[in-house]
Design a protein around this motif. Sequence first.
Motif, PDB file in Angstrom:
ATOM      1  N   ILE A 106      -0.678   5.724 -17.551  1.00  0.00           N
ATOM      2  CA  ILE A 106       0.415   5.311 -16.666  1.00  0.00           C
ATOM      3  C   ILE A 106       0.977   3.963 -17.140  1.00  0.00           C
ATOM      4  O   ILE A 106       0.438   3.343 -18.058  1.00  0.00           O
ATOM      5  N   LEU A 132       1.870   0.098 -15.856  1.00  0.00           N
ATOM      6  CA  LEU A 132       1.649  -0.911 -14.835  1.00  0.00           C
ATOM      7  C   LEU A 132       2.583  -2.086 -15.063  1.00  0.00           C
ATOM      8  O   LEU A 132       2.710  -2.578 -16.191  1.00  0.00           O
ATOM      9  N   ARG A 168      -1.585   0.644  -9.379  1.00  0.00           N
ATOM     10  CA  ARG A 168      -0.866   1.924  -9.352  1.00  0.00           C
ATOM     11  C   ARG A 168      -0.509   2.294  -7.909  1.00  0.00           C
ATOM     12  O   ARG A 168      -1.318   2.130  -6.985  1.00  0.00           O
ATOM     13  N   SER A 217       4.938  -0.549 -10.628  1.00  0.00           N
ATOM     14  CA  SER A 217       4.013   0.278 -11.400  1.00  0.00           C
ATOM     15  C   SER A 217       4.233   1.755 -11.076  1.00  0.00           C
ATOM     16  O   SER A 217       4.861   2.103 -10.063  1.00  0.00           O
ATOM     17  N   ASP A 218       3.692   2.625 -11.940  1.00  0.00           N
ATOM     18  CA  ASP A 218       3.822   4.061 -11.708  1.00  0.00           C
ATOM     19  C   ASP A 218       3.135   4.473 -10.418  1.00  0.00           C
ATOM     20  O   ASP A 218       2.165   3.840  -9.966  1.00  0.00           O
ATOM     21  N   LYS A 219       3.631   5.580  -9.863  1.00  0.00           N
ATOM     22  CA  LYS A 219       3.122   6.096  -8.595  1.00  0.00           C
ATOM     23  C   LYS A 219       2.858   7.594  -8.745  1.00  0.00           C
ATOM     24  O   LYS A 219       3.680   8.421  -8.330  1.00  0.00           O
ATOM     25  N   TYR A 221      -5.528   8.409  -7.204  1.00  0.00           N
ATOM     26  CA  TYR A 221      -5.823   7.063  -6.716  1.00  0.00           C
ATOM     27  C   TYR A 221      -7.319   6.858  -6.469  1.00  0.00           C
ATOM     28  O   TYR A 221      -7.719   5.974  -5.720  1.00  0.00           O
ATOM     29  N   HIS A 261     -10.037   6.304 -11.446  1.00  0.00           N
ATOM     30  CA  HIS A 261      -8.744   6.056 -12.078  1.00  0.00           C
ATOM     31  C   HIS A 261      -8.399   4.566 -12.048  1.00  0.00           C
ATOM     32  O   HIS A 261      -7.884   4.014 -13.033  1.00  0.00           O
ATOM     33  N   ASP A 293      -7.716   2.066 -15.124  1.00  0.00           N
ATOM     34  CA  ASP A 293      -6.524   1.230 -15.295  1.00  0.00           C
ATOM     35  C   ASP A 293      -6.919  -0.186 -15.708  1.00  0.00           C
ATOM     36  O   ASP A 293      -6.296  -0.793 -16.585  1.00  0.00           O
ATOM     37  N   GLY A 341       1.629   5.792  -2.182  1.00  0.00           N
ATOM     38  CA  GLY A 341       0.636   5.476  -3.202  1.00  0.00           C
ATOM     39  C   GLY A 341      -0.433   4.544  -2.688  1.00  0.00           C
ATOM     40  O   GLY A 341      -1.626   4.748  -2.944  1.00  0.00           O
TER      41      GLY A 341
END
Length: 318
Positions: A14, A16, A60, A65-67, A74, A78, A82, A231
């Motif tokens: 992803i 961030l 996240r 940041s990506d969602k 989540y 994970h 990250d 998220g």
Amino acid sequence: MADIKHHTVRTNGIHLHVAEAGQGPLVLLLHGWPESWYSWRHQLHALAEAGYRAVAPDIRGYGRSDKPEPVEAYSMKHLMGDAVGLLDALGEQTAVVVGHDWGSAMAWNCAALHPDRFRAVVGMSVPHLGRAPMPPTQLFERMFGEKWFYILYFQTPGVAEAEFEADVPKTVRTIFAGTPGFDVTASAVQAKKKGDRFLTGLDTPATLPDWLTEEDLAYFASEFSRSGFRGSLNRYRNMDRDWQELPELATATIKQPALFIIGEKDPVRAFSPVDAMKALVPNLEDILVVPGAGHWIQQERASEVNAALLAFLKKLPA
């Protein structure tokens, strides 16, 4: 004052968004709910001016940041991925990891399960609790029975999102400046019954505390107006999954140097015992209770938190 630079880092599949200041040994700052890199604005400057490379990502699901869409994206696995991947992307082998609220849980778990990457740890507000004796939602149901409890309210996707997103400025103002719905000692929260919402019965103050400005609230509101709350709330919906996926937390100890900071009036103290972590964190230097402070400790008492953090860092081996 050191400049804060913003950039995007690819890690663990992803992207961030990262706020960064200074050069030197890396200090990774992990925020909690419902926050942002911005929660560390005071620490970024202080750490940079003291000779550290301070990095605060939007976790996240937050901010820029990506969602990822799936709830399971989540999980703690994970989130730890990250953090480790962020060190790789920044070209750093190790870091001191500092967390507040959910970021504190992330920091403790990173230190416990990736000791080769995180050379010291500072937790704020949420102590290291290891692994619960049963899945957390079952534990909370036993603890609170018929009483309303925010983590159980958060479990159904879409419900809290709809409540919070109906009026984002009011939501963040109530949570940061009013009586937070996670304060199980507050009369307004104790009066709730099952079926009530998080903001039910909570006042939205017209006057802000001296540590929080209208500009600060506007920043948080703008971030959540863009990102929504899904998220961030999905973190709570993975607590049972974390329990199943990380059984090693039942026996893992954190051997790195450690510090814990909490506000005297932090409502988390009512359901997260602090003394229990001493056996799990044998090199815990101190449990610093800041008189009069509440939950948003690094924002409320920035100078005291910065002083404690820098004193801790200076004692670490180079």
